[in-house]
Design a protein around this motif. Structure first.
Motif, PDB file in Angstrom:
ATOM      1  N   GLY A 197      26.076 -46.032-100.432  1.00  0.00           N
ATOM      2  CA  GLY A 197      25.860 -47.095 -99.453  1.00  0.00           C
ATOM      3  C   GLY A 197      24.482 -46.941 -98.835  1.00  0.00           C
ATOM      4  O   GLY A 197      23.781 -45.971 -99.090  1.00  0.00           O
ATOM      5  N   PRO A 198      24.077 -47.892 -98.028  1.00  0.00           N
ATOM      6  CA  PRO A 198      22.745 -47.823 -97.419  1.00  0.00           C
ATOM      7  C   PRO A 198      22.592 -46.539 -96.605  1.00  0.00           C
ATOM      8  O   PRO A 198      23.498 -46.175 -95.861  1.00  0.00           O
ATOM      9  CB  PRO A 198      22.703 -49.042 -96.502  1.00  0.00           C
ATOM     10  N   PRO A 199      21.477 -45.856 -96.726  1.00  0.00           N
ATOM     11  CA  PRO A 199      21.314 -44.539 -96.107  1.00  0.00           C
ATOM     12  C   PRO A 199      21.054 -44.573 -94.605  1.00  0.00           C
ATOM     13  O   PRO A 199      21.203 -43.552 -93.943  1.00  0.00           O
ATOM     14  CB  PRO A 199      20.096 -43.936 -96.826  1.00  0.00           C
ATOM     15  N   TYR A 200      20.648 -45.713 -94.079  1.00  0.00           N
ATOM     16  CA  TYR A 200      20.416 -45.761 -92.634  1.00  0.00           C
ATOM     17  C   TYR A 200      20.963 -47.062 -92.064  1.00  0.00           C
ATOM     18  O   TYR A 200      21.193 -48.024 -92.790  1.00  0.00           O
ATOM     19  CB  TYR A 200      18.927 -45.629 -92.306  1.00  0.00           C
ATOM     20  N   ARG A 201      21.211 -47.042 -90.791  1.00  0.00           N
ATOM     21  CA  ARG A 201      21.686 -48.252 -90.109  1.00  0.00           C
ATOM     22  C   ARG A 201      20.601 -48.707 -89.141  1.00  0.00           C
ATOM     23  O   ARG A 201      19.967 -47.887 -88.490  1.00  0.00           O
ATOM     24  CB  ARG A 201      22.963 -47.956 -89.317  1.00  0.00           C
ATOM     25  N   ALA A 202      20.424 -49.988 -89.055  1.00  0.00           N
ATOM     26  CA  ALA A 202      19.440 -50.527 -88.115  1.00  0.00           C
ATOM     27  C   ALA A 202      19.891 -51.897 -87.651  1.00  0.00           C
ATOM     28  O   ALA A 202      20.605 -52.600 -88.364  1.00  0.00           O
ATOM     29  CB  ALA A 202      18.072 -50.615 -88.794  1.00  0.00           C
ATOM     30  N   THR A 239      15.828 -41.181 -91.408  1.00  0.00           N
ATOM     31  CA  THR A 239      16.060 -41.596 -92.799  1.00  0.00           C
ATOM     32  C   THR A 239      15.221 -42.807 -93.143  1.00  0.00           C
ATOM     33  O   THR A 239      14.652 -42.901 -94.235  1.00  0.00           O
ATOM     34  CB  THR A 239      17.547 -41.928 -93.023  1.00  0.00           C
ATOM     35  N   TRP A 240      15.160 -43.729 -92.220  1.00  0.00           N
ATOM     36  CA  TRP A 240      14.346 -44.939 -92.446  1.00  0.00           C
ATOM     37  C   TRP A 240      12.902 -44.547 -92.699  1.00  0.00           C
ATOM     38  O   TRP A 240      12.248 -45.070 -93.602  1.00  0.00           O
ATOM     39  CB  TRP A 240      14.478 -45.857 -91.239  1.00  0.00           C
ATOM     40  N   LYS A 241      12.418 -43.581 -91.930  1.00  0.00           N
ATOM     41  CA  LYS A 241      11.029 -43.143 -92.132  1.00  0.00           C
ATOM     42  C   LYS A 241      10.866 -42.519 -93.506  1.00  0.00           C
ATOM     43  O   LYS A 241       9.888 -42.765 -94.212  1.00  0.00           O
ATOM     44  CB  LYS A 241      10.630 -42.136 -91.055  1.00  0.00           C
ATOM     45  N   LYS A 242      11.876 -41.720 -93.890  1.00  0.00           N
ATOM     46  CA  LYS A 242      11.798 -41.063 -95.202  1.00  0.00           C
ATOM     47  C   LYS A 242      11.789 -42.088 -96.326  1.00  0.00           C
ATOM     48  O   LYS A 242      11.210 -41.872 -97.383  1.00  0.00           O
ATOM     49  CB  LYS A 242      12.999 -40.127 -95.394  1.00  0.00           C
ATOM     50  N   GLU A 243      12.443 -43.210 -96.090  1.00  0.00           N
ATOM     51  CA  GLU A 243      12.475 -44.276 -97.101  1.00  0.00           C
ATOM     52  C   GLU A 243      11.164 -45.037 -97.128  1.00  0.00           C
ATOM     53  O   GLU A 243      11.044 -46.047 -97.829  1.00  0.00           O
ATOM     54  CB  GLU A 243      13.627 -45.244 -96.817  1.00  0.00           C
ATOM     55  N   GLY A 244      10.218 -44.586 -96.323  1.00  0.00           N
ATOM     56  CA  GLY A 244       8.912 -45.243 -96.313  1.00  0.00           C
ATOM     57  C   GLY A 244       8.728 -46.197 -95.164  1.00  0.00           C
ATOM     58  O   GLY A 244       7.802 -47.002 -95.157  1.00  0.00           O
ATOM     59  N   ALA A 245       9.614 -46.109 -94.197  1.00  0.00           N
ATOM     60  CA  ALA A 245       9.533 -46.975 -93.010  1.00  0.00           C
ATOM     61  C   ALA A 245       9.284 -48.435 -93.385  1.00  0.00           C
ATOM     62  O   ALA A 245       8.315 -49.056 -92.946  1.00  0.00           O
ATOM     63  CB  ALA A 245       8.445 -46.477 -92.066  1.00  0.00           C
ATOM     64  N   PRO A 246      10.155 -49.021 -94.231  1.00  0.00           N
ATOM     65  CA  PRO A 246       9.912 -50.402 -94.652  1.00  0.00           C
ATOM     66  C   PRO A 246      10.031 -51.361 -93.477  1.00  0.00           C
ATOM     67  O   PRO A 246      10.719 -51.107 -92.500  1.00  0.00           O
ATOM     68  CB  PRO A 246      11.030 -50.659 -95.665  1.00  0.00           C
ATOM     69  N   LYS A 247       9.355 -52.490 -93.640  1.00  0.00           N
ATOM     70  CA  LYS A 247       9.348 -53.476 -92.577  1.00  0.00           C
ATOM     71  C   LYS A 247      10.726 -54.119 -92.454  1.00  0.00           C
ATOM     72  O   LYS A 247      11.291 -54.633 -93.410  1.00  0.00           O
ATOM     73  CB  LYS A 247       8.302 -54.542 -92.927  1.00  0.00           C
ATOM     74  N   LEU A 248      11.260 -54.068 -91.248  1.00  0.00           N
ATOM     75  CA  LEU A 248      12.591 -54.637 -91.027  1.00  0.00           C
ATOM     76  C   LEU A 248      12.534 -55.938 -90.245  1.00  0.00           C
ATOM     77  O   LEU A 248      13.482 -56.686 -90.184  1.00  0.00           O
ATOM     78  CB  LEU A 248      13.471 -53.629 -90.274  1.00  0.00           C
TER      79      LEU A 248
END
Lengths: 408, 181
Positions: A197-202, A239-248
């Motif tokens: 599943g998705p690794p982070y929640r936002a 985790t979001w940062k580790k994923e490259g901090a994609p634009k949300l």
């Protein structure tokens, strides 16, 4: 949302052309028709034999694009500057005073008596008017960024599906089978990228101010501000940062003016800013009208409880008369499916009474209503214990100037 | 109402424009008007046998006539092209789709990615407000298949628009309106 948008794609010119043609041809068409003979023909069945209907996934209230994912439970911690963090699941029941507070268990009796009392309260509110109906709300909804390879995969699947449909000639049963097959492939695609599943929640949290003109053709304004992404836990952010901090956060303009009419209620497209004040004020008349409208809605899978809840939210935040709001509460009081969770707090910390109704697939629709004014404080859609949408109403009322807030 | 002429006139007044609008999405005006009038002629001949839901029946008849019409078979223009062609410049204003601002061109561009039958499904459901039952009779498929088309169209449109709005950062276009004073 998509249906409404699609409906607006209908070109105005189409109506102009048909109107002009109708006026030009009517007399001649009728004359020609009546001068021809009518041959009685054997009765002709125009409709197909009924077959069992395929129930597609219904009940999804929030139009969730392929990428957006409902994430796991957990209270959002770490308040963003100046704002109370949204609660990811249900509104917190407030503490008891004097030993015996409201029971947290959902009760049917409480819901009915509260709603009847709310009807009386609503009736006492003074009627008002103005040039613009103003609503300020704070919304929370889950967000997620799927990597580009996901979108590439989706496009490829769509291409394959279409190719297969073209090859087989798109016969009915085949079409259904193909659709099911590609839905499964899409699920596998998601799992292939994130097996657990998705690794982070936002969540995206933002405020929106809206001015709806009373006059047809007046200027409508939507202003968006204080948009931010909130992570429930530091782990999610890491985790979001580790994923490259994609634009949300998608870019969007802060303020949009136009003169397009917008429906006050998507399930009731016939209700407009011009006629909402004329809605019936008696329970019987309003109920009759809502039932009739519900009957016209396309099935399958439609539920009156859910329709009523959605319509109720729309009408409670629209400039309905006190009489109409009172009638609405009385109608809600009669619904057996609506339960109360007693005293709760909304996301902004305001106290109210929590009401809820569940749809056939287990989705819960919640309301928080101010006991003193019978105003709607917040609504939410909760699927499997997680918010797919939560909207807190901070202010609404009439104002005479675009861009100005009402005096309270 | 006993008088057939009165009954027919009511039918004509009520549905002529709807049927013509539907046909105009396929062919040009002259041909469209002929097909539409022929459709109502059929309705006149079958006046006593019309189903309760007349509009889907009329659209179905019109659709059959279109399929046989010489002009349509040779026509290259697709459904979405007709919609685009009928959309005047002043309609290209921005409006919201969920959280994104999308202009009409992006929306029509998203439509082009859909199979034509799916676009037709959306048209029947949203422009004509037909139920799946009714719409299925118009296109001549099962209700089940119709629902699949509609569901697919909605899903794809949402997904596609999500991409269009996200991918292209376009300024809000369209006419500016004088602020109310």
């Amino acid at each position: 949302m998509t249906d409404r948008m699609f409906a607006r794609l209908k070109p105005d010119e189409l109506d102009e052309l048909t109107e002009e043609s109708y006026r030009r041809r009517r007399r001649e068409d009728l004359a020609r028709t009546f001068s021809s003979t009518r041959n009685p023909t054997p009765a002709w069945r125009a409709f197909m034999a009924r077959r069992p209907m395929f129930l597609l996934a219904t009940g999804t209230v929030a139009a969730v694009a392929a990428g957006a994912v409902v994430v796991s439970t957990g209270v959002l911690s770490g308040a963003p500057a100046g704002r109370t963090p949204p609660v990811a699941a249900e509104s917190t029941p407030s503490g008891t005073t004097g030993g015996t507070g409201a029971s947290p268990a959902a009760t049917r009796v409480d819901a009915r008596s509260f709603l009847l009392a709310a009807a009386d309260t609503a009736l006492r509110e003074p009627a008002a008017s103005g040039h613009y109906w103003y609503v300020r709300q704070r919304t929370t909804h889950p967000t997620f960024h799927w990597p580009e390879k996901f979108w590439t995969g989706v496009r490829e699947l769509q291409r394959q599906e279409q190719a297969e449909v073209d090859r087989t000639g798109a016969k009915d049963d085949e079409l259904v089978a193909i659709n099911e097959k590609y839905n499964k492939k899409l699920a596998r695609l998601r799992k292939s990228i994130y097996p657990d599943g998705p690794p982070y929640r936002a969540y995206v949290v933002e405020s929106e101010e809206r001015w709806r003109p009373k006059r047809a053709g007046g200027t409508h304004r939507v202003k968006s501000e204080d948009r931010e992404v909130v992570f429930p836990t530091p782990q999610d952010e890491a985790t979001w940062k580790k994923e490259g901090a994609p634009k949300l956060l998608e870019d969007k303009p802060r303020s949009v003016d136009d003169d397009l009419p917008r429906p006050l209620s998507i399930s009731n497209m016939d209700i407009t800013m011009q006629n909402v004040g004329d809605l019936p004020r008696s329970k019987k008349a309003l109920a009759g009208r809502l039932r009739a409208r519900f009957a016209e809605l396309p099935g399958p899978g439609k539920e009156f409880d859910v329709y009523l809840w959605q319509t109720g939210v729309d009408l409670m935040t629209a400039p309905t008369t006190p009489g109409t709001r009172a009638a609405l509460f009385r109608i809600l009081a009669d619904q057996p499916g609506i339960t109360s969770s007693g005293q709760v707090e909304d996301t902004a910390g305001r106290k109210g009474v929590g009401l809820a109704v569940k749809s056939g697939d287990g989705t819960e629709f919640q309301l928080v209503i101010n006991e003193d004014t019978a105003e709607l404080l917040e609504y939410a859609v909760v699927e499997k214990g997680e918010d797919t949408a939560r909207v807190t109403f901070e202010e609404f009322g009439w104002t005479d100037k675009l861009g100005r807030r009402p005096h309270r | 109402m006993d008088d057939p002429e009165e009954r027919f006139t009511m039918l004509y007044d009520r549905y002529y424009r709807n049927v013509l609008g539907y046909v105009l999405l396929r062919v040009e005006q002259n041909v469209a008007e002929d097909v539409c009038s022929e459709t109502f002629l059929v309705a006149w001949r079958r006046l006593d046998d019309l189903p309760e839901q007349v509009l889907p029946w009329l659209l179905g008849v019109a659709r059959n006539k279109l399929a046989k019409h010489r002009e349509v078979r040779h026509r290259r223009t697709g459904l979405v092209e007709r919609i685009a062609a009928l959309t005047s410049e002043r309609e290209h204003v921005a409006w919201d789709v969920a959280e994104h601002v999308v202009d009409r061109e992006q929306a029509i561009s998203a439509l082009r990615a859909l199979p034509e039958k799916d676009v037709e499904a959306m048209i029947l459901a949203t422009w004509y407000g037909l139920t799946p039952d009714q719409a299925a009779t118009v296109v001549g498929c099962s209700v089940r298949a119709f629902n699949v088309r509609l569901h697919r169209a909605r899903k794809r449109l949402t997904g596609r628009l999500h991409q269009e709005a996200g991918a292209a950062r376009r300024p809000v276009r369209g006419t500016r309106f004088a602020e109310e004073s």
